[in-house]
Design a protein around this motif. Sequence first.
Motif, PDB file in Angstrom:
ATOM      1  N   LYS A  33       0.735  -1.071  -0.130  1.00 32.30           N
ATOM      2  CA  LYS A  33       0.301  -0.225  -0.118  1.00 32.30           C
ATOM      3  C   LYS A  33       1.071   1.550  -0.548  1.00 32.30           C
ATOM      4  O   LYS A  33       0.729   2.482  -0.462  1.00 32.30           O
ATOM      5  CB  LYS A  33      -0.607   0.351   1.312  1.00 32.30           C
ATOM      6  CG  LYS A  33      -2.182  -1.149   0.841  1.00 32.30           C
ATOM      7  CD  LYS A  33      -3.320  -1.211   2.525  1.00 32.30           C
ATOM      8  CE  LYS A  33      -4.230  -2.135   2.299  1.00 32.30           C
ATOM      9  NZ  LYS A  33      -4.975  -1.707   3.498  1.00 32.30           N
ATOM     10  N   LYS A  36       2.057   1.757  -3.672  1.00 28.81           N
ATOM     11  CA  LYS A  36       1.453   2.052  -4.696  1.00 28.81           C
ATOM     12  C   LYS A  36       1.298   3.943  -4.427  1.00 28.81           C
ATOM     13  O   LYS A  36       0.928   4.358  -5.176  1.00 28.81           O
ATOM     14  CB  LYS A  36      -0.156   1.497  -3.886  1.00 28.81           C
ATOM     15  CG  LYS A  36      -1.262   1.846  -5.091  1.00 28.81           C
ATOM     16  CD  LYS A  36      -2.308   1.412  -4.211  1.00 28.81           C
ATOM     17  CE  LYS A  36      -3.763   1.498  -5.848  1.00 28.81           C
ATOM     18  NZ  LYS A  36      -4.920   1.274  -5.596  1.00 28.81           N
ATOM     19  N   GLU A  37       1.273   3.760  -2.729  1.00 30.62           N
ATOM     20  CA  GLU A  37       1.029   5.564  -2.708  1.00 30.62           C
ATOM     21  C   GLU A  37       1.958   6.382  -3.246  1.00 30.62           C
ATOM     22  O   GLU A  37       2.094   7.953  -3.879  1.00 30.62           O
ATOM     23  CB  GLU A  37       0.778   6.207  -1.128  1.00 30.62           C
ATOM     24  CG  GLU A  37       0.541   7.150  -0.346  1.00 30.62           C
ATOM     25  CD  GLU A  37       0.331   7.909  -0.025  1.00 30.62           C
ATOM     26  OE1 GLU A  37       0.447   8.616   1.206  1.00 30.62           O
ATOM     27  OE2 GLU A  37       0.259   6.831   1.360  1.00 30.62           O
ATOM     28  N   SER A  38       3.152   5.317  -3.087  1.00 34.07           N
ATOM     29  CA  SER A  38       4.653   6.585  -3.232  1.00 34.07           C
ATOM     30  C   SER A  38       4.819   6.455  -4.936  1.00 34.07           C
ATOM     31  O   SER A  38       5.197   7.265  -5.647  1.00 34.07           O
ATOM     32  CB  SER A  38       5.729   5.316  -3.135  1.00 34.07           C
ATOM     33  OG  SER A  38       6.769   6.158  -2.933  1.00 34.07           O
ATOM     34  N   TYR A  40       2.008   7.189  -7.231  1.00 30.63           N
ATOM     35  CA  TYR A  40       0.958   7.585  -7.491  1.00 30.63           C
ATOM     36  C   TYR A  40       0.953   9.124  -7.281  1.00 30.63           C
ATOM     37  O   TYR A  40       0.490   9.824  -7.280  1.00 30.63           O
ATOM     38  CB  TYR A  40      -0.569   6.985  -6.482  1.00 30.63           C
ATOM     39  CG  TYR A  40      -1.051   6.691  -7.948  1.00 30.63           C
ATOM     40  CD1 TYR A  40      -1.929   6.530  -8.734  1.00 30.63           C
ATOM     41  CD2 TYR A  40      -0.550   4.860  -7.967  1.00 30.63           C
ATOM     42  CE1 TYR A  40      -2.669   5.536  -9.915  1.00 30.63           C
ATOM     43  CE2 TYR A  40      -1.467   3.853  -8.471  1.00 30.63           C
ATOM     44  CZ  TYR A  40      -2.442   4.360  -9.746  1.00 30.63           C
ATOM     45  OH  TYR A  40      -2.739   3.142 -10.239  1.00 30.63           O
ATOM     46  N   THR A  41       2.148   9.283  -6.735  1.00 26.81           N
ATOM     47  CA  THR A  41       2.302  10.747  -6.051  1.00 26.81           C
ATOM     48  C   THR A  41       3.520  11.272  -6.784  1.00 26.81           C
ATOM     49  O   THR A  41       4.018  10.397  -7.112  1.00 26.81           O
ATOM     50  CB  THR A  41       2.576  11.239  -4.103  1.00 26.81           C
ATOM     51  OG1 THR A  41       2.811  12.292  -3.942  1.00 26.81           O
ATOM     52  CG2 THR A  41       4.010   9.987  -3.924  1.00 26.81           C
TER      53      THR A  41
END
Length: 215
Positions: A33, A36-38, A40-41
Amino acid sequence: MSLNSIFQYFVPKDKKFFPLFEQAGANLIVMAKALKESVYTTDLSRRAELNKKIEDLEHKGDDITHQIHLELGKNFITPFDREDIHSLASSLDDVADFIQGASNRMELYKVETPSQAMKEIADLILEATDHVAKALNELRDLKNIRNITDSCVRINSVENKADYIFDKAMSELFEYEKDAITLIKTKEVLSAMEDATDKCEDVANVLESILVKNA
């Protein structure tokens, strides 16, 4: 039937290995998770924070793996073959290593705009780790073989999708990317991410071996 399997009929349910495997599975989901955040940012400071979080989680995974190996050394009777416990612990540790590796490469190479392929494979890593965790949670009761098998099949399907995305991305990268540095950065990150899905498939292979031996 192995001597270890015969002993299992006369001993209480394992209270050491299964909780550790479940902790390892849950830890992988949190790592996926964060990855994924990394991906998408585009906020590099936030990505640095996430990379540190993933690094800490990878160390936590190392501690779980170490504890499993300690328990192997202390316990004569195990819930299934000792070699399979070792292989399962090692393959789970490999997944964590490559998730952390992908995150670290993004941070070190200052990847400002992650590619669509990175985002898609990050999604698949999260999906694969979710199936890994579900399968590990079913290990306590090997009567639910269908559930574990279903998770393994889904992991293999995810890995095939990641292979396709990786191969297509590599083809397009070498055809259209003219900047050598960008090409190398992108290839290195995608390789580590695709390797993480490969390692999830290795987990599935170990789980399938356990099922065969305990059927």
